[in-house]
Design a protein around this motif. Structure first.
Motif, short mmCIF file in Angstrom:
data_model
loop_
_atom_site.label_atom_id
_atom_site.label_comp_id
_atom_site.label_asym_id
_atom_site.label_seq_id
_atom_site.Cartn_x
_atom_site.Cartn_y
_atom_site.Cartn_z
N LEU A 104 0.78 -1.14 0.22
CA LEU A 104 0.17 -0.26 -0.22
C LEU A 104 0.49 1.06 0.00
O LEU A 104 0.52 2.78 -0.58
CB LEU A 104 -0.74 0.03 1.37
CG LEU A 104 -1.66 1.48 1.43
CD1 LEU A 104 -2.45 1.49 0.31
CD2 LEU A 104 -2.75 1.11 3.22
N LEU A 105 2.11 1.37 0.77
CA LEU A 105 2.31 2.54 1.05
C LEU A 105 3.41 2.34 -0.66
O LEU A 105 3.97 4.06 -1.14
CB LEU A 105 4.00 2.22 2.08
CG LEU A 105 3.33 2.03 3.29
CD1 LEU A 105 4.45 1.96 4.59
CD2 LEU A 105 2.64 3.70 3.34
N SER A 106 3.85 1.32 -0.70
CA SER A 106 4.75 1.56 -2.31
C SER A 106 3.77 1.88 -2.78
O SER A 106 4.35 3.38 -4.50
CB SER A 106 5.54 0.03 -2.64
OG SER A 106 6.29 -0.71 -2.11
N ILE A 107 2.01 2.32 -3.22
CA ILE A 107 1.68 2.06 -4.27
C ILE A 107 1.50 3.49 -4.00
O ILE A 107 1.83 4.51 -5.34
CB ILE A 107 -0.37 1.77 -4.31
CG1 ILE A 107 0.40 0.29 -5.16
CG2 ILE A 107 -0.76 1.89 -5.03
CD1 ILE A 107 -1.01 -0.98 -4.80
N ILE A 108 1.00 3.88 -3.22
CA ILE A 108 1.43 5.12 -2.42
C ILE A 108 1.85 6.46 -2.80
O ILE A 108 2.45 7.38 -3.47
CB ILE A 108 0.66 5.85 -1.75
CG1 ILE A 108 -1.65 5.36 -1.20
CG2 ILE A 108 0.99 6.79 -1.07
CD1 ILE A 108 -0.93 5.26 1.00
N GLY A 157 5.10 14.51 -6.25
CA GLY A 157 4.76 15.69 -5.37
C GLY A 157 5.21 15.94 -3.85
O GLY A 157 5.03 16.76 -3.59
N LEU A 158 4.94 14.79 -3.30
CA LEU A 158 5.36 14.50 -1.90
C LEU A 158 7.07 15.02 -1.79
O LEU A 158 7.75 15.72 -0.67
CB LEU A 158 5.46 12.86 -0.96
CG LEU A 158 3.91 12.85 -1.32
CD1 LEU A 158 3.98 11.43 -0.50
CD2 LEU A 158 2.82 13.83 -0.12
N LEU A 159 7.63 15.07 -3.02
CA LEU A 159 8.98 14.89 -2.75
C LEU A 159 10.01 15.94 -3.64
O LEU A 159 10.86 16.39 -4.13
CB LEU A 159 10.13 13.74 -2.33
CG LEU A 159 10.04 12.69 -2.03
CD1 LEU A 159 10.52 11.22 -2.65
CD2 LEU A 159 10.24 12.76 -1.32
N GLY A 160 8.91 17.06 -3.62
CA GLY A 160 9.68 18.33 -4.57
C GLY A 160 9.58 18.00 -6.01
O GLY A 160 10.72 18.47 -6.05
#
Length: 117
Positions: free
Chosen positions: A49-53, A60-63
């Motif tokens: 699940l975390l990998s799919i996210i 988007g989360l890492l600039g």
């Protein structure tokens, strides 16, 4: 040669080549596959699940730079202002991954000891 230069908000950027883009995605998939395999059977559903996210929202989360893009020296930018994209924009960009990313799911299956396909 000029088709490789893109102007956004008065700044000039060199467009990433397809081999660099593919290499960046493969690095991300390799890292996430290793993460899923190493978590063990108990936590594997959470790891998947975390990998799919991450695959949907990593840029988007890492600039604008997933781990693979950072290694390959490329970045995703917003075409309106040249800054990093938002997680919502990244989700829209990668909506196809949910349907077509057979490689990731095959390796997760391999990590469970069920063979590639």
């Amino acid at each position: 040669m000029h088709e490789n230069i893109v102007s956004v908000a008065g700044l000039h950027y060199r467009r990433a080549t397809w081999p660099r883009r593919i290499a960046a995605r493969m690095i991300d998939i390799a890292i996430l596959t290793a993460f899923c395999v190493l978590t063990g059977e108990t936590y594997r559903p959470l790891a998947v699940l975390l990998s799919i996210i991450y695959l949907f929202l990593g840029n988007g989360l890492l600039g604008g730079r997933s781990i693979g893009k950072h290694i390959m020296g490329i970045k995703v930018i917003d075409a309106r202002h040249g800054g990093a994209i938002t997680p919502a924009q990244d989700f829209v960009r990668h909506r196809y991954l949910f349907y077509y990313n057979f490689i990731f799911f095959a390796f997760v299956r391999l990590g469970r000891g069920k063979g590639l396909f």
